[in-house]
Design an enzyme around this catalytic site. Structure first.
Site, mmCIF file in Angstrom:
data_model
loop_
_atom_site.group_PDB
_atom_site.id
_atom_site.type_symbol
_atom_site.label_atom_id
_atom_site.label_comp_id
_atom_site.label_asym_id
_atom_site.label_seq_id
_atom_site.Cartn_x
_atom_site.Cartn_y
_atom_site.Cartn_z
ATOM 1 C CD GLU A 1 -6.313 14.506 52.247
ATOM 2 O OE1 GLU A 1 -7.155 14.873 53.089
ATOM 3 O OE2 GLU A 1 -6.604 14.263 51.067
ATOM 4 N NE ARG B 1 -3.174 6.378 50.166
ATOM 5 C CZ ARG B 1 -3.814 7.460 50.604
ATOM 6 N NH1 ARG B 1 -4.924 7.879 50.027
ATOM 7 N NH2 ARG B 1 -3.340 8.149 51.616
ATOM 8 C CG ASN C 1 -4.333 12.620 48.795
ATOM 9 O OD1 ASN C 1 -3.652 11.829 48.142
ATOM 10 N ND2 ASN C 1 -4.695 12.394 50.025
ATOM 11 C CE1 TYR D 1 -11.354 13.853 46.552
ATOM 12 C CE2 TYR D 1 -9.390 14.518 47.761
ATOM 13 C CZ TYR D 1 -10.313 13.546 47.407
ATOM 14 O OH TYR D 1 -10.187 12.268 47.899
ATOM 15 C CG HIS E 1 -6.902 8.349 56.134
ATOM 16 N ND1 HIS E 1 -6.720 8.167 54.780
ATOM 17 C CD2 HIS E 1 -7.880 9.270 56.225
ATOM 18 C CE1 HIS E 1 -7.552 8.931 54.090
ATOM 19 N NE2 HIS E 1 -8.281 9.621 54.950
ATOM 20 C CD GLU F 1 -7.575 10.733 49.805
ATOM 21 O OE1 GLU F 1 -8.388 11.677 49.726
ATOM 22 O OE2 GLU F 1 -7.138 10.292 50.874
HETATM 23 O O1 IFM Z 1 -12.872 11.366 52.466
HETATM 24 C C1 IFM Z 1 -11.746 12.187 52.401
HETATM 25 C C2 IFM Z 1 -10.493 11.410 52.718
HETATM 26 O O2 IFM Z 1 -10.588 10.771 53.959
HETATM 27 C C3 IFM Z 1 -9.308 12.332 52.755
HETATM 28 N N1 IFM Z 1 -9.218 13.138 51.556
HETATM 29 C C4 IFM Z 1 -10.423 13.796 51.095
HETATM 30 C C5 IFM Z 1 -11.576 12.810 51.034
HETATM 31 C C6 IFM Z 1 -12.852 13.521 50.545
HETATM 32 O O3 IFM Z 1 -13.177 14.571 51.393
#
Ligand code: IFM
Length: 464
Positions: free
Chosen positions: A169, A80, A298, A300, A124, A375
């Site tokens: 995002e 991607r 995405n 985290y 992006h 992500e």
């Molecule tokens: O690096 C970023 C990415 O560009 C977008 N999502 C989160 C990642 C980590 O912060």
């Protein structure tokens, strides 16, 4: 011996890795490319750690062939990447620069030749600076400009790329770019933040239609959202109301119109002192609410919030950088708390249960819509050992934990079709510069040599 976890995924599951244009390409002044808002922002003193910029990044623009060979060596089934808008349409409007598009044609051909599925993200975060000068995302016209750009790229690559993402995002583009100002263009205006969010939604809807008008029907169009997993500090009704508010500002503001064709009424109430939403014009919601072929998630870390008892002091623990300006318009009465547990180098708590929760939420909220984890990954302070090898057992544990959460969600009935590790290689981590390494591949920034970390080898085994 194959890991029993990774061996238990469906055979067609995509094992991918992700990057984005400004974070890896470099070559910012080549072949007609003009500055994006991130060129301007990163060159503004004090905006990025150490004054780092994406001028050279990891020079992927010139090294893409070797990078694709590396992906093949790692047995990735999908990659991607994002297209740089100012490389293709330097002023953000009008005809395309063919030499800019040619770079992506060559990249896609190289991927296909190695049996790697390309997945294109159109936006992006690198808005052409000229469009920001004309008002940026708070201006309605930017959405129409995006649709034009989407049509151009769709026409150029739609014959060989099946997976398409309109925006990555959009929360970050609107709330960090125009709210807290920690991302480009660095504005700090709560009303402009919500206008930007609406015009990003509109851009997604118009862009989706523009893509479909020029591409074969078999192609999939999606959006990648960094949907938040928001948890209450207690079951106190005030804390539950804080969750609702942040959920609306992080999730409802995008999922509402995109998946359901309306903004949550509670979002309008919570932001009434900031904006009257009069820029949502008749017909906009129908334009935004396009049927999707897939949804990108995405993930985290989760968020932990409570109602604010008194004026909150100290830095906000929302994980979105430090700024005196909140990215959360209308939510000054909400406090973010650090979620307990181990953290990555970003200070983000490691909690794979959040990923499972997120997948199950969208399985319920958008039944029948295939999901991709577009992500997921972690930054660690990786360093080569004296032999030049980079051992990152923490990242292997992180990936194992999160892939287990995906596997569990599939067992629980979710239709997750693939996973894109963030990121293929170390790169420009926005305001944090090159100090935070998310890559499965280590990049020596002095020589730009790429060395797969032990996590890359582990992931390759999983992909195989
Ligand atoms: O690096 C970023 C990415 O560009 C977008 N999502 C989160 C990642 C980590 O912060």
């Amino acid at each position: 011996m194959p890991d029993p976890l990774t061996a238990s995924f469906p055979p067609a599951f995509l094992w991918g890795a992700a990057t984005s244009a400004y974070q890896i390409e470099g070559a910012v002044r080549e072949d007609g490319r003009t500055p994006s808002i991130w060129d301007t922002f990163s060159h503004t003193p004090g905006k990025t750690a150490g004054g780092d910029t994406g001028d050279l990044a990891v020079d992927h623009y010139h090294r893409y062939r070797d990078d694709v060979a590396l992906m093949a060596d790692l047995s990735l089934s999908a990659y991607r990447f994002s297209v740089s808008w100012p490389r293709v349409q330097p002023t953000g409007r009008g005809p395309a620069v063919q030499v800019g598009l040619d770079f992506y044609r060559r990249l896609v051909d190289e991927l296909l030749a190695k049996g790697i599925k390309p997945a294109v993200t159109l936006y992006h975060w690198d808005l052409p600076q000229e469009l920001e000068d004309a008002g940026g995302w708070p201006e309605r016209d930017t959405a129409y400009r995006f649709a034009e750009y989407a049509g151009i790229v769709g026409e150029a690559l739609g014959d060989r790329v099946e997976q398409w993402t309109t925006l990555n995002e959009p929360w970050c583009s609107a709330f960090l770019g125009y709210g807290s100002g920690v991302h480009a263009p660095g504005r700090t205006d709560p009303a402009a933040t919500l206008r930007a969010a609406h015009h990003l939604n509109l851009a997604h809807g118009l862009g989706t239609s523009a893509l479909r008008a020029v591409m074969p029907a078999r192609n999939q169009v999606a959006i990648s959202l960094n949907s938040a997993v928001v948890r209450p500090l207690s079951q106190d009704p005030a804390d539950l109301a804080a969750v609702r508010k942040i959920d609306d500002l992080a999730n409802g503001v995008f999922h509402g119109p995109i998946l359901h064709g309306s903004y949550p009424p509670s979002l309008f109430e919570a932001t009434a002192s900031v904006t009257d939403w009069s820029y949502v014009q008749d017909g906009d919601l129908a334009a935004v609410h396009q049927p999707l072929d897939a949804l990108g998630l995405n993930y985290y870390t989760p968020a932990l919030v409570s109602a604010t008892a008194e004026t909150a002091a100290g830095p906000r623990a929302d994980g979105h950088g430090s700024s005196d300006h909140s990215p959360w318009p209308g939510a000054d009465d909400v406090t973010f708390h650090q979620t307990p547990g181990e953290r990555t180098e970003m200070g983000w708590t490691i909690d794979p249960t959040g990923l499972h929760e997120l997948i199950m939420r969208y399985t319920r909220e958008a039944p029948g819509l295939p999901l991709y984890i577009t992500e997921n990954g972690a930054a660690y302070d990786d360093k080569p050992d004296p032999d030049g090898n980079v051992h990152d057992p923490e990242r292997i544990a992180y990936l194992h934990g999160h892939l287990s959460a995906v596997r569990r969600a599939i067992t629980d009935g979710a239709d997750v079709r693939g996973y894109y590790l963030w990121s293929l290689m170390d790169n420009f981590e926005w305001a944090y510069g090159y100090g935070k390494r998310f890559g499965a591949v280590y990049v020596d920034y002095a020589t730009l040599t790429r060395t797969p970390k032990s996590s890359a080898r582990w992931y390759a085994e999983a992909a195989r």
